[in-house]
Design an enzyme around this catalytic site. Sequence first.
Site, PDB file in Angstrom:
ATOM      1  N   LYS A 191       0.858  -1.183   0.000  1.00 28.07           N
ATOM      2  CA  LYS A 191       0.000   0.000   0.000  1.00 28.07           C
ATOM      3  C   LYS A 191       0.896   1.235   0.000  1.00 28.07           C
ATOM      4  O   LYS A 191       1.673   1.451   0.935  1.00 28.07           O
ATOM      5  CB  LYS A 191      -0.912   0.007   1.222  1.00 28.07           C
ATOM      6  CG  LYS A 191      -1.787   1.252   1.305  1.00 28.07           C
ATOM      7  CD  LYS A 191      -2.806   1.190   2.421  1.00 28.07           C
ATOM      8  CE  LYS A 191      -3.608   2.473   2.482  1.00 28.07           C
ATOM      9  NZ  LYS A 191      -4.603   2.460   3.551  1.00 28.07           N
ATOM     10  N   LYS A 244      -2.036  -1.578  -3.940  1.00 31.19           N
ATOM     11  CA  LYS A 244      -2.920  -0.406  -3.898  1.00 31.19           C
ATOM     12  C   LYS A 244      -2.103   0.864  -4.000  1.00 31.19           C
ATOM     13  O   LYS A 244      -1.121   0.985  -3.254  1.00 31.19           O
ATOM     14  CB  LYS A 244      -3.694  -0.421  -2.586  1.00 31.19           C
ATOM     15  CG  LYS A 244      -4.590   0.763  -2.377  1.00 31.19           C
ATOM     16  CD  LYS A 244      -5.182   0.741  -1.003  1.00 31.19           C
ATOM     17  CE  LYS A 244      -5.971   2.026  -0.790  1.00 31.19           C
ATOM     18  NZ  LYS A 244      -6.325   2.252   0.556  1.00 31.19           N
TER      19      LYS A 244
HETATM   20  C1  PBG Z   1      -7.682   3.516   5.414  1.00 26.23           C
HETATM   21  C2  PBG Z   1      -7.888   3.382   3.943  1.00 26.23           C
HETATM   22  C3  PBG Z   1      -7.633   4.322   2.937  1.00 26.23           C
HETATM   23  C4  PBG Z   1      -8.084   3.745   1.750  1.00 26.23           C
HETATM   24  C5  PBG Z   1      -8.545   2.474   2.058  1.00 26.23           C
HETATM   25  N1  PBG Z   1      -8.421   2.268   3.420  1.00 26.23           N
HETATM   26  C6  PBG Z   1      -7.106   5.701   3.003  1.00 26.23           C
HETATM   27  C7  PBG Z   1      -5.744   5.976   3.454  1.00 26.23           C
HETATM   28  O1  PBG Z   1      -4.911   5.079   3.645  1.00 26.23           O
HETATM   29  O2  PBG Z   1      -5.472   7.169   3.646  1.00 26.23           O
HETATM   30  C8  PBG Z   1      -8.055   4.410   0.399  1.00 26.23           C
HETATM   31  C9  PBG Z   1      -9.129   3.973  -0.541  1.00 26.23           C
HETATM   32  C10 PBG Z   1      -9.382   4.881  -1.685  1.00 26.23           C
HETATM   33  O3  PBG Z   1      -8.691   5.897  -1.919  1.00 26.23           O
HETATM   34  O4  PBG Z   1     -10.317   4.571  -2.416  1.00 26.23           O
HETATM   35  N2  PBG Z   1      -6.377   3.330   5.835  1.00 26.23           N
HETATM   36 ZN    ZN Z   2      -5.901   4.126   7.926  1.00 24.55          ZN
END
Ligand code: PBG
Ligand code: ZN
Length: 319
Positions: A191, A244
């Site tokens: 991520k 992701k």
């Molecule tokens: C929470 C989370 C996020 C997303 C999924 N779970 C945001 C982040 O990490 O700031 C992003 C999903 C999206 O942008 O569609 N940690």
């Molecule tokens: Zn988070």
Amino acid sequence: MYRFRRLRRDERIRSMMQETRLHPKDFIYPIFVIEGENIKNPVESMPGIFQYSIDRLEEILEQVKEAGIGGIMLFGIPVHKDPQGSQAYAEDGITQRAVRFIKEKYPEIYIVVDICLCEYTSHGHCGMVQGEEILNDETLPYLVKMAVSLAEAGADMAAPSDMMDGRVAAIREGLDQAGFTQMPIMAYSAKFASAYYGPFRDAAHSAPGFGDRKSYQMDFANGQEALREIAADIDEGADIVMVKPALAYLDVLKEAALTFDVPLAVYNVSGEYAMVKAAAANGWIDEKRIVMENLTAMKRAGAKIIITYHALEVVDWIS
Ligand code: PBG
Ligand code: ZN
């Protein structure tokens, strides 16, 4: 001369030759559930996406059921936030209540829950905070509590998105000890700290109150490290691993597919959705063709599961 064009002559032979096909079961659809009553708030930067209160959820759940997609991913938005994110693991927390509601009314829908504290903490970070530091080991027990409490509410799968080291092993152990040995973990493994999450943070009220997430989410320059993150999560017991965002990271996805033999998920994130919707609204692109091309590319690169805000629309186009 090899005549490639023989197999492209008309639609009949082209469709027979298609190597990658999208199927409704490929998709997981994210849903935002907000505390309160009679709420259906449009998310401005994500046309077609809303925050729903539990009493208004049925409208979207009917569509999910009708579409026959793989499942949903739940994001809860609590009213009360505190430094420990206590609503994330409260028995009557917004997400716990939403899971119970869906389980009861729509037992056929597969419920994935995002495990992370940022929607629930007053500082908006994904873990415990000391000064400016985001603590790692101190955060793990809270993630475990969240996963166990959502499992007790009836969630089918846990998807930790916090990016703390060691969280998959901790959550696996916590779930097992609580008797949930059969609950799979889909880890947000690679991520990246991405500007593509912008619209999501409006939708989920989860923007960090200070600093950024770069001390826990990955640097987008790093592909090798992504493979190490994935390997570590598999080692810790992840059943499914995720890359992701999607489009700017298809190289990582492809390499993961060639390297590992566990199912891969990809998250087609909010910013990717917003860009397509904005260009389409201006008449600058053909939305349907662009979305089909994007999602097919994700599957071609190796994704078994595609988490996407386009899921419900796409199902109409492919069936
Ligand atoms: C929470 C989370 C996020 C997303 C999924 N779970 C945001 C982040 O990490 O700031 C992003 C999903 C999206 O942008 O569609 N940690
Ligand atoms: Zn988070």
